[in-house]
Structure formats: structure tokens, C-alpha cells
Design a protein around this motif. Structure first.
Motif, mmCIF file in Angstrom:
data_model
loop_
_atom_site.group_PDB
_atom_site.id
_atom_site.type_symbol
_atom_site.label_atom_id
_atom_site.label_comp_id
_atom_site.label_asym_id
_atom_site.label_seq_id
_atom_site.Cartn_x
_atom_site.Cartn_y
_atom_site.Cartn_z
ATOM 1 N N ILE A 60 -36.124 45.508 -19.087
ATOM 2 C CA ILE A 60 -35.435 44.900 -18.484
ATOM 3 C C ILE A 60 -35.330 43.510 -18.657
ATOM 4 N N VAL A 61 -36.091 42.908 -19.349
ATOM 5 C CA VAL A 61 -35.794 41.632 -19.834
ATOM 6 C C VAL A 61 -34.680 41.751 -20.928
ATOM 7 N N PHE A 62 -35.040 42.902 -21.886
ATOM 8 C CA PHE A 62 -34.171 42.928 -23.069
ATOM 9 C C PHE A 62 -32.532 43.353 -22.804
ATOM 10 N N PHE A 63 -32.577 44.012 -21.558
ATOM 11 C CA PHE A 63 -31.457 44.502 -20.903
ATOM 12 C C PHE A 63 -30.649 43.470 -20.454
ATOM 13 N N MET A 64 -31.476 42.309 -19.954
ATOM 14 C CA MET A 64 -30.610 41.192 -19.409
ATOM 15 C C MET A 64 -30.355 40.202 -20.464
ATOM 16 N N PHE A 65 -31.118 40.208 -21.324
ATOM 17 C CA PHE A 65 -31.036 38.909 -22.366
ATOM 18 C C PHE A 65 -30.166 39.340 -23.585
ATOM 19 N N VAL A 66 -30.222 40.513 -24.098
ATOM 20 C CA VAL A 66 -29.142 41.071 -25.102
ATOM 21 C C VAL A 66 -27.815 40.664 -24.499
ATOM 22 N N PRO A 67 -27.390 41.251 -23.624
ATOM 23 C CA PRO A 67 -25.914 41.018 -23.231
ATOM 24 C C PRO A 67 -25.327 39.586 -23.088
ATOM 25 N N ILE A 68 -26.336 38.844 -22.492
ATOM 26 C CA ILE A 68 -26.131 37.424 -22.329
ATOM 27 C C ILE A 68 -26.036 36.644 -23.618
ATOM 28 N N ALA A 69 -26.890 37.031 -24.403
ATOM 29 C CA ALA A 69 -27.205 36.140 -25.933
ATOM 30 C C ALA A 69 -26.023 36.389 -26.510
ATOM 31 N N LEU A 70 -25.658 37.930 -26.771
ATOM 32 C CA LEU A 70 -24.582 38.445 -27.451
ATOM 33 C C LEU A 70 -23.209 37.813 -27.236
ATOM 34 N N ASP A 71 -22.968 37.855 -25.679
ATOM 35 C CA ASP A 71 -21.827 37.178 -25.076
ATOM 36 C C ASP A 71 -21.690 35.815 -25.439
ATOM 37 N N GLN A 72 -22.678 35.065 -25.415
ATOM 38 C CA GLN A 72 -22.660 33.392 -25.530
ATOM 39 C C GLN A 72 -22.157 33.498 -27.173
ATOM 40 N N LEU A 73 -23.128 34.083 -27.890
ATOM 41 C CA LEU A 73 -22.872 33.888 -29.511
ATOM 42 C C LEU A 73 -21.403 34.198 -29.817
ATOM 43 N N PHE A 74 -20.899 35.370 -29.462
ATOM 44 C CA PHE A 74 -19.540 35.503 -29.680
ATOM 45 C C PHE A 74 -18.519 34.491 -29.095
ATOM 46 N N GLU A 75 -18.762 33.914 -27.907
ATOM 47 C CA GLU A 75 -17.922 32.838 -27.666
ATOM 48 C C GLU A 75 -18.173 31.586 -28.089
ATOM 49 N N TYR A 76 -19.266 31.305 -28.680
ATOM 50 C CA TYR A 76 -19.428 30.222 -29.423
ATOM 51 C C TYR A 76 -18.926 30.326 -30.772
ATOM 52 N N LEU A 77 -18.878 31.290 -31.342
ATOM 53 C CA LEU A 77 -18.171 31.586 -32.721
ATOM 54 C C LEU A 77 -16.813 31.366 -32.525
ATOM 55 N N ARG A 78 -16.165 31.992 -31.451
ATOM 56 C CA ARG A 78 -14.669 31.981 -31.243
ATOM 57 C C ARG A 78 -14.379 30.312 -30.665
ATOM 58 N N SER A 79 -15.392 29.711 -29.973
ATOM 59 C CA SER A 79 -14.988 28.144 -29.997
ATOM 60 C C SER A 79 -14.765 27.406 -31.011
ATOM 61 N N ARG A 80 -15.547 27.836 -32.040
ATOM 62 C CA ARG A 80 -15.446 26.999 -33.378
ATOM 63 C C ARG A 80 -14.158 27.094 -33.826
ATOM 64 N N VAL A 81 -13.360 28.096 -33.633
ATOM 65 C CA VAL A 81 -12.075 28.444 -34.230
ATOM 66 C C VAL A 81 -10.811 28.079 -33.221
ATOM 67 N N TYR A 82 -11.078 28.364 -32.015
ATOM 68 C CA TYR A 82 -10.045 28.144 -30.868
ATOM 69 C C TYR A 82 -10.094 26.801 -30.225
ATOM 70 N N CYS A 83 -11.351 26.241 -30.227
ATOM 71 C CA CYS A 83 -11.396 25.285 -29.279
ATOM 72 C C CYS A 83 -11.646 23.787 -30.096
ATOM 73 N N ASP A 84 -11.644 22.834 -29.311
ATOM 74 C CA ASP A 84 -11.903 21.378 -29.932
ATOM 75 C C ASP A 84 -13.430 21.237 -30.244
ATOM 76 N N THR A 85 -13.686 21.207 -31.538
ATOM 77 C CA THR A 85 -15.378 21.306 -32.008
ATOM 78 C C THR A 85 -16.037 20.102 -31.545
ATOM 79 N N SER A 86 -15.313 18.972 -31.228
ATOM 80 C CA SER A 86 -15.947 17.795 -30.983
ATOM 81 C C SER A 86 -16.642 17.976 -29.386
ATOM 82 N N VAL A 87 -16.242 18.856 -28.729
ATOM 83 C CA VAL A 87 -16.508 19.231 -27.354
ATOM 84 C C VAL A 87 -17.837 20.080 -27.285
ATOM 85 N N PRO A 88 -19.149 19.703 -26.974
ATOM 86 C CA PRO A 88 -20.245 20.699 -27.052
ATOM 87 C C PRO A 88 -20.024 21.773 -26.231
ATOM 88 N N VAL A 89 -20.642 22.779 -26.510
ATOM 89 C CA VAL A 89 -20.552 23.779 -25.524
ATOM 90 C C VAL A 89 -21.844 23.962 -24.585
#
Length: 292
Positions: free
Chosen positions: A82-111
Motif C-alpha cells: 500500500i505504501v508503494f501504491f500511494m508513493f509511486v503515483p504521487i512521485a511520478l505525477d510530481q516528476l512529470f509536472e516538474y519536467l513540464r514546469s521546466r519547459v512551460y513555466c518560469d524556471t526562476s519560481v521554485p516548485v
């Protein structure tokens, strides 16, 4: 669904029940059974692929690959599912959004703003303007990945043991005939290992079936979600008021899973019997003696 269902409050008996069981929310409940079957159909081969890669990595002569394979199987198997079932989706979701933020967002603003993870609207996955099916598909994608990572580790351990169970004499004979390591794996090791792996993989398949109710923890409207929603008591404010019927809904889910396991046992038994035919194993010897 039926014409006489226009005014549920005027219905009684079987007529009321027929309208109740064919309402729109019940249709979603019935469709959620397909969601579970779809998850199993997609997750099983992906988890097997992860397991196969992990087992080969654990047997590799290349030290970094061998370390990766052993760490993957040991770490995932040592953490509650259950720890992995909760951790993996959250971690992957934040990873994908972080990578997109480096392209579509102001990189000077910390995530990372304190304990919050914040990205601009353009980097959000899925986008707020995306249709509902995109949100559902994205949630299912993360769920499949989480299940595959967890059960892939267990499959890797089963396949690793099955590979080690192949008689060493067969590999030495192949080596004496001049086969390369890749040829031995492809022609001797991998075809022979399945007879040893099927019992462990059968148990893993049963565990995977039993783990599917965890989908509702990931925000997916599965059979457990709808059973809780529909079975809870409904007041006169609802079109079809009724007392607490969750017992009956969960009984239907129980029957569904019992049927799934019964069918799976019959299919897996036939696969095991087919693979054991002519093999120098206990099952193979029992079949040979029975035929004699």
C-alpha cells in the motif's frame, strides 16, 4: 432506462427494483467491473516484463546491472504494497509536472514552496480543460505503473528462482557445444524455466487479483468505490431512497472475485500441466507414470 422509470416515487416492488438496478449510477458500477479486468489485462504482462528484466539483471555478470536487479527485488518486496501504491503515483505525477514546469513555466519560481508542490497551470497533468476521459486515463496509467512496479519485483524473484532451478547440466552441455551465453539463455534457460516459474506466477496472479480493490485509494472509481457509494443509505432526497445495502453490494463483489479466482485456477492448472508434459520434474514424472 425504461419508460416507466420516469417517476421512481410512483413505483413499487420489482418495477422499482428494475429501475433502480438500471439507473445511470448502476451502469457506472457495472462498467467498473470492466475497469478491474482492464487493469489486470494491462498490468499482468507489464509486471511480467518488469520481472523478467529484473531477473536477468540480477543474474548479469555486469556488477551495476546485478546490483540494480537485486536492489529492485529486495527493496520493493520489503516495503508494504500500500505504501508503494500511494508513493509511486504521487512521485511520478510530481516528476512529470516538474519536467513540464521546466519547459512551460518560469524556471526562476521554485516548485517547492514550503511543504507544497506548486507548478503553473500549463504544467499540470492532466490539464484542467482536458475532457474527463483524459483524467480517467491518466489515473489508470499511474495505477498500472504502480501495480507493475510492485508485482514486477515479486515476479522478478519468482523468475530468478526458476532460472536457478534449470539443471546446470543442460547449460554446461550447451556451453560444451559452443553456444554463447545469449544463445544458452534464448534456447535452453528461458524455455526451460517456465515449468518452474508457473506455480509462483500463479500465486502472484491470485495476489494481483486480490489487490485490485486498492484502486479506490488512487482515486479511481472502481467496484469498491461504487459499492460504497450505492450501498450507503439514501434518504428521500435521492431518486431511489433505501436503507444501508452495502452488505449486498460487497457480497456481489465477493462473488465476482471468487469466480475470477476459480476460472484462473482452472486456466493456470491447464497451463502448468501443458508445460510439465515430458519434463524431468515431479509433475512431469507423475504425468509420465500416469500415462504408463
Amino acid at each position: 432506462m425504461f419508460e416507466y422509470c420516469a417517476d421512481p416515487k410512483s413505483l413499487e416492488g420489482l418495477t422499482w427494483l428494475s429501475c433502480y438496478l438500471t439507473s445511470g449510477t448502476h451502469m457506472q458500477f457495472y462498467a467498473s467491473f470492466g475497469t478491474v479486468l482492464l487493469l489486470l489485462a494491462i498490468t499482468a504482462p507489464i509486471a511480467l516484463l518488469f520481472g523478467f528484466g529484473g531477473a536477468l539483471a540480477a543474474r548479469s555478470h555486469v556488477a551495476p546491472l546485478r546490483w540494480f536487479g537485486k536492489i529492485y527485488t529486495s527493496m520493493v518486496r520489503g516495503v508494504p504494497d500500500i505504501v508503494f501504491f500511494m508513493f509511486v503515483p504521487i512521485a511520478l505525477d510530481q516528476l512529470f509536472e516538474y519536467l513540464r514546469s521546466r519547459v512551460y513555466c518560469d524556471t526562476s519560481v521554485p516548485v517547492r514552496q514550503g511543504s507544497d508542490f506548486v507548478v503553473c497551470a500549463a504544467a499540470k497533468l492532466p490539464r484542467a480543460t482536458s475532457p474527463e476521459w483524459v483524467h480517467d486515463s491518466y489515473g489508470m496509467f499511474l495505477a498500472v505503473l504502480a501495480f507493475s512496479v510492485v508485482f514486477g519485483a515479486f515476479a522478478a524473484n519468482v523468475l530468478y528462482g526458476a532460472m536457478n532451478s534449470v539443471p546446470r547440466a543442460q547449460l554446461e552441455t550447451a556451453e560444451a557445444y559452443g553456444m554463447t551465453r545469449r544463445q544458452m539463455n534464448r534456447r535452453i534457460l528461458i524455455p526451460q524455466m517456465w515449468v518452474y516459474a508457473v506455480p509462483g506466477l500463479s500465486n502472484l496472479w491470485m495476489i494481483l487479483i486480490k489487490a485490485t480493490p486498492l484502486l479506490f485509494l488512487l482515486g479511481i472509481e472502481d467496484i469498491v468505490y461504487w459499492a460504497r457509494q450505492l450501498g450507503a443509505s439514501k434518504t428521500q432526497a435521492f431518486a431511489y431512497p433505501h436503507p444501508d445495502w452495502r452488505l449486498y453490494y460487497f457480497l456481489a463483489i465477493l462473488i465476482f472475485y471468487l469466480l475470477m479466482t476459480a476460472i484462473s485456477e482452472r486456466v493456470l492448472r491447464r497451463i502448468s500441466r501443458r508445460l510439465s508434459l515430458g519434463q524431468a520434474t515431479m509433475a512431469g514424472e507423475a504425468m509420465r507414470k500416469a500415462g504408463a
